[in-house]
Design an enzyme around this catalytic site. Structure first.
Site, short mmCIF file in Angstrom:
data_model
loop_
_atom_site.label_atom_id
_atom_site.label_comp_id
_atom_site.label_asym_id
_atom_site.label_seq_id
_atom_site.Cartn_x
_atom_site.Cartn_y
_atom_site.Cartn_z
N LYS A 38 -42.72 20.75 -24.76
CA LYS A 38 -41.94 21.94 -25.17
C LYS A 38 -40.66 22.02 -24.34
CE LYS A 38 -42.78 24.51 -21.23
NZ LYS A 38 -41.80 24.75 -20.20
N ASP B 126 -49.00 28.32 -19.61
CA ASP B 126 -48.32 27.63 -20.71
C ASP B 126 -49.29 27.05 -21.74
OD1 ASP B 126 -45.81 28.16 -19.80
OD2 ASP B 126 -45.39 26.13 -19.09
N GLY C 95 -48.71 18.73 -18.78
CA GLY C 95 -50.11 18.96 -18.39
C GLY C 95 -50.75 20.03 -19.28
P1 ATP Z 1 -45.74 23.28 -14.71
O1 ATP Z 1 -44.76 24.31 -15.14
O2 ATP Z 1 -47.17 23.66 -14.99
O3 ATP Z 1 -45.50 22.76 -13.31
P2 ATP Z 1 -44.46 20.99 -15.83
O4 ATP Z 1 -44.22 20.79 -17.27
O5 ATP Z 1 -43.25 21.21 -14.98
O6 ATP Z 1 -45.51 22.12 -15.72
P3 ATP Z 1 -46.49 18.93 -15.62
O7 ATP Z 1 -46.00 17.63 -16.15
O8 ATP Z 1 -47.45 19.69 -16.45
O9 ATP Z 1 -45.24 19.79 -15.19
O10 ATP Z 1 -47.12 18.63 -14.16
C1 ATP Z 1 -47.17 19.52 -13.09
C2 ATP Z 1 -48.11 18.95 -12.03
O11 ATP Z 1 -49.45 19.05 -12.52
C3 ATP Z 1 -47.89 17.47 -11.74
O12 ATP Z 1 -47.20 17.34 -10.54
C4 ATP Z 1 -49.28 16.85 -11.67
O13 ATP Z 1 -49.65 16.55 -10.34
C5 ATP Z 1 -50.24 17.94 -12.17
N1 ATP Z 1 -51.00 17.56 -13.38
C6 ATP Z 1 -52.26 17.95 -13.65
N2 ATP Z 1 -52.66 17.50 -14.85
C7 ATP Z 1 -51.63 16.85 -15.39
C8 ATP Z 1 -51.44 16.18 -16.64
N3 ATP Z 1 -52.40 16.11 -17.57
N4 ATP Z 1 -50.24 15.63 -16.88
C9 ATP Z 1 -49.25 15.72 -15.94
N5 ATP Z 1 -49.39 16.31 -14.75
C10 ATP Z 1 -50.55 16.89 -14.47
#
Ligand code: ATP
Length: 320
Positions: free
Chosen positions: A20, A145, A111
């Site tokens: 997203k 989210d 994630g």
């Molecule tokens: P958020 O706002 O929740 O931080 P984001 O989109 O910026 O989300 P994500 O790619 O979801 O970031 O990852 C955030 C952190 O969550 C990563 O640093 C990782 O260590 C951890 N993580 C846990 N599960 C996952 C997953 N399935 N995919 C990616 N990262 C994950």
């Protein structure tokens, strides 16, 4: 397809987990529960991870080749599987395999989307028929989210960003996403925001945007991302990339550019593929990693899910 074969195929599913972007994000204040009161517009895009789910006799395992993604119970997809199995009183386990394409910690919800995909797929594989409504409380518990990814498309997110209102008008655009290659922790950005947070109940850019959209003249220019300044303070080396990317995207004809969520990904929206391609060329020429894709409307999001569940022989519970 015979019943035995269908049953065998339902044991393994591969489903897409889409990214997203936030089309605007207002931080209105700090809530009593410690979370932030947000107002945001979410939009799913075609960029996606692949999540393979296989039923096993017991336990949860997870495999992922991406070095920044944990393969234990701290992975949101793992926790989603655990929660759903417990909720269903299911003794069987699950083996998960993630192919990550969504930049990690890039503000693109990777994630959370993986977690929602696991909920959706297991709901179908186990024949629970919970649907988006039944899965919502589980999704909410996993993260702010996650509920949005039960719906997808263009949607308003209120409260912690977990109260979702899909919009009638769905945005159709070409999207160019810049992967800044530098993870930014959402929690660190919010800590910076807290230092200077003043309650802004009257902030109204998203309200004005949605109203203008109903008039048929969406005013993208008024949308802002309240996290951008704090994100660039948190990762000062991003400021240069963002400035350059924004200038090149606007030169190529972007009608909107923004950091997504708390960063580090930055994106631009374009009316046509030609301008989007031009933006990608300009960005790559300047040494910036960029991907082009399209927005995914509420309807297309739902249809791709139905297709994924049907291909695997599982019965979709998606359309309620
Ligand atoms: P958020 O706002 O929740 O931080 P984001 O989109 O910026 O989300 P994500 O790619 O979801 O970031 O990852 C955030 C952190 O969550 C990563 O640093 C990782 O260590 C951890 N993580 C846990 N599960 C996952 C997953 N399935 N995919 C990616 N990262 C994950």
């Amino acid at each position: 397809m015979g019943a035995a074969m269908r049953k065998a195929r339902q044991r393994r599913l591969v489903v897409p987990a889409y990214a997203k972007v936030n089309l605007g994000l207002e931080v209105l204040g700090l809530r009593e529960d410690g979370y932030h009161e947000l107002r945001t517009l979410f939009q799913t895009v075609e960029l996606h991870d692949d999540v393979a789910i296989e039923l096993r006799t017991s336990g949860v395992t997870l495999a992922c080749a991406h070095p920044a993604v944990p393969c234990d119970a701290s992975n949101l997809a793992w926790r989603a599987a655990e929660q759903l199995l417990r909720h269903a009183g299911e003794r069987r386990g699950v083996a998960l395999t993630l192919v990550k394409r969504i930049p990690v910690a890039g503000g693109l919800g990777g994630g959370s989307s993986d977690a929602a995909a696991v909920l959706r797929a297991l709901d179908a594989m186990l024949g629970l028929r919970l649907g988006a409504t039944g899965l919502y409380p589980l999704a909410r518990r996993l993260g702010a989210d996650v509920p949005y990814f039960l719906f997808g498309g263009t949607a308003l997110g209120l409260a912690r960003g977990d109260e979702i209102y899909p919009l009638r008008r769905q945005l159709e655009a070409q999207v160019v996403i810049v992967d800044a290659g530098r993870p930014v922790a959402t929690s660190a950005v919010f800590r910076r925001i807290d230092a200077g947070l003043t309650p802004r109940e009257n902030s109204s850019t998203i309200y004005r945007f949605v109203s203008s959209d109903l008039d048929g003249s969406p005013g993208y220019q008024i949308l802002t991302n309240d996290l951008e300044r704090a994100a660039l303070e948190e990762a000062p080396e991003l400021a240069g990339v963002v400035r350059r990317a924004r200038a090149l995207m606007l030169r190529a004809g972007a009608f909107f550019t923004s950091l997504s969520g708390s960063g580090s990904s930055f994106y631009g929206l374009f009316d046509d593929a030609h301008s989007a391609r031009k933006a990608v060329d300009l960005l790559r020429g300047a040494g910036v990693t960029a991907h082009r894709c399209r927005t995914l409307s509420l309807d297309r999001y739902r249809r791709t899910w139905e297709r994924a569940l049907r291909t695997a022989g599982a019965r979709p519970t998606w359309t309620q």
